[in-house]
Design an enzyme around this catalytic site. Structure first.
Site, PDB file in Angstrom:
ATOM      1  N   GLY A  82       0.785  -1.233   0.000  1.00 17.21           N
ATOM      2  CA  GLY A  82       0.000   0.000   0.000  1.00 17.21           C
ATOM      3  C   GLY A  82       0.816   1.283   0.000  1.00 17.21           C
ATOM      4  O   GLY A  82       1.807   1.430  -0.720  1.00 17.21           O
ATOM      5  N   TYR A 259     -10.341   1.596  14.995  1.00 17.53           N
ATOM      6  CA  TYR A 259      -9.391   2.102  13.988  1.00 17.53           C
ATOM      7  C   TYR A 259      -9.458   3.624  13.916  1.00 17.53           C
ATOM      8  O   TYR A 259      -8.432   4.312  13.928  1.00 17.53           O
ATOM      9  CB  TYR A 259      -9.715   1.500  12.613  1.00 17.53           C
ATOM     10  CG  TYR A 259      -8.941   2.158  11.484  1.00 17.53           C
ATOM     11  CD1 TYR A 259      -7.675   1.720  11.116  1.00 17.53           C
ATOM     12  CD2 TYR A 259      -9.484   3.248  10.779  1.00 17.53           C
ATOM     13  CE1 TYR A 259      -6.962   2.325  10.083  1.00 17.53           C
ATOM     14  CE2 TYR A 259      -8.784   3.867   9.754  1.00 17.53           C
ATOM     15  CZ  TYR A 259      -7.528   3.399   9.410  1.00 17.53           C
ATOM     16  OH  TYR A 259      -6.826   4.019   8.393  1.00 17.53           O
TER      17      TYR A 259
END
Ligand code: LMG
Ligand code: NDP
Ligand code: PMR
Length: 384
Positions: A82, A259
């Site tokens: 990523g 998160y």
């Protein structure tokens, strides 16, 4: 946009309106045109003024010095995929950086570096598992032994567990998302700060990747479940799910919220580092939202339907989508661009890929929360 009018703070409200041109993404078109009013709310908001104090001029290399600049060393956590991998590639191919890819899966990182075409002399893979304090300490020891200077540290790695019904935990017993994304990075950054202080590089930087989804002054940040640290009773209790909640605010476990909470911690931590260390060290502390990189491994735990629809949704509907390549170029700018040396800033990019200083939500710029998280986290990671 009713969803965005959450803040009673005049500064935020002004930004919020600008943000709300469709879906809160291309706010920068306005910001670019209306540069004066942006300056104005920096001056009007005490929090903002503190958060964007500039780097001393001594830190900016003169043209003469630049010519003799040695190769910089940058540590990037989670560089095996990523954003981290794309940033490693972007920096390595300039030939001006040696990238330490700090990864939990050594082989995966080596393979990723090779298949991205990063040349051997421009990177080193070193093992780091942020979900274990022992591993963090071991990594720091190994790095120090390598004898390399540390010029820039990028705290990029993260896990996202949106479908988890029950919490899972780090080796030290903390809820995994906050334990990895925040506590692991907090310990790492604290232990490496001295190395950065010692570096003679002209522009030393500590960068912590944040996100729009942790900022409730945007539409994206209002998609439930919303980030909210509350009074941090869960964090203070150790996030262990036994005698304390696994969530920072003390509530029921929700992986997506954990998160987003961890990203708020990341953004608050950057500002607290800035307040504590910028003046003394000259280090630039920064955070960023690189855009919605809808194709990365971050969504590996999400349901297949989400993974299928999310990229086209972001590309064609919200227009918040960026490719991994483009996001890597953005983070690489925050690492090395001479125009991005300002400390205490949360960077974002507009649709033309021009960077601008974005405004954080009220919670993500709350000075007392930042201080409280710092103090609790110090205890949890064993530094106080
Ligand atoms: C939560 O569910 C879970 O409850 C939580 O536990 C956690 O897992 C969390 O963030 C993770 O998710 C979220 C759930 C409810 O959303 C979904 O699961 C579906 C996500 C779908 C996202 C992509 C949508 C794709 C739409 C179709 C796109 C097709 C693309 C085609 C291409 C194009 C061509 C031109 O979702 C919500 O959260 C809903 C509540 C949202 C409230 C705030 C938003 C209001 C804004 C209104 C505007 C909406 C318009 C957009 C929708 C487009 C649909 C076509
Ligand atoms: P990826 O999943 O592709 O990358 C995350 C990286 O973190 C991987 O290399 C992963 O390693 C690593 N990692 C996970 N857990 C640990 C651990 N315990 N120790 C060491 N490394 C670990 O996701 P992205 O590239 O999307 O995410 C990178 C950053 O960007 C994150 O901070 C995320 O919050 C942020 N971000 C992402 C956005 C997006 O749209 N994708 C938007 C906004 C912010 P491994 O390869 O072994 O799994
Ligand atoms: Mg979001 C308005 C624009 C916008 C942007 C820029 C994002 C970014 N998202 C936007 C809007 C919406 N999202 C809307 C309107 C919805 C409801 C349909 C929506 C939903 C949604 C879900 C379910 N979005 C998500 C999810 C996730 O699971 C992702 C997430 O929250 O991860 C924490 C996500 C994201 N949206 C983003 C970005 C950048 C993400 C992911 C990554 C991150 O913040 O790190």
């Amino acid at each position: 946009m009713a969803l965005q009018a959450t803040s009673s703070f005049a500064v935020h409200r002004e930004v919020t309106l600008k943000d709300s041109s469709l879906f809160g993404v291309p706010l920068s078109t306005h910001l670019k045109v209306d540069f004066t009013s942006r300056k104005e709310f920096n001056q009007r908001g005490a929090l903002k003024t503190q958060a964007v104090a500039t780097t001393p001029a001594a830190n900016i290399a003169s043209t003469g010095a630049k010519k003799t600049l040695r190769k910089g060393t940058v540590i990037i956590t989670g560089a095996s995929s990523g954003l981290g991998l794309a940033t490693a590639k972007s920096l390595a191919e300039t030939g001006k950086w040696h990238v330490i890819m700090a990864c939990r899966d050594f082989l995966k990182a080596e393979r990723a570096a090779k298949s991205s075409g990063i040349s051997k002399e421009n990177y080193t893979v070193m093992h780091l598992d942020l979900s274990s304090f022992d591993s963090v300490r071991q990594f720091v020891g190994n790095f120090k032994q390598s004898g390399r200077p540390l010029d820039v540290l990028v705290c990029n790695a993260a896990v996202y567990l949106p479908t988890a019904k029950e919490p899972t935990f780090t080796a030290d017993g903390f809820e995994l998302s906050v334990g990895t994304n925040h506590l692991g990075h907090f310990l790492l950054a604290r232990l490496l700060l001295d190395d950065m202080k010692k570096s003679d590089y002209p522009s030393k930087r500590l960068i912590i990747v944040g996100s729009i989804t942790g900022n409730t002054n945007t539409l994206a940040g209002n998609v439930p479940p919303k980030a909210n640290l509350g009074d941090m009773r869960g964090l203070a209790g150790g996030l262990n799910g036994l005698n304390s909640s696994a969530m920072i605010d003390g509530g029921d476990f929700d992986g997506a919220k954990a998160y987003k909470d961890s990203k708020v911690c990341n953004m608050l931590m950057m500002q607290e580092f800035h307040r504590r260390f910028h003046e003394e060290t000259g280090i630039t502390f920064a955070s960023l939202y690189p855009g919605c990189i809808a194709t990365t491994g971050l969504f590996r735990e999400h349901i297949p339907l989400f993974r299928l629809l999310f990229p086209p949704f972001q590309k064609y509907i919200t227009k918040g989508y960026v490719s991994e390549d483009e996001s890597g170029k953005r983070l690489a700018q925050v690492v090395s661009d001479p125009s991005l040396t300002k400390s205490g800033v949360y960077w974002s990019w507009n649709n033309n890929s021009a960077s601008f200083e974005n405004q954080l939500s009220e919670e993500a710029s709350d000075v007392s929360k930042a201080q409280k998280i710092w103090e609790i986290s110090e205890k949890l990671v064993g530094l106080a």
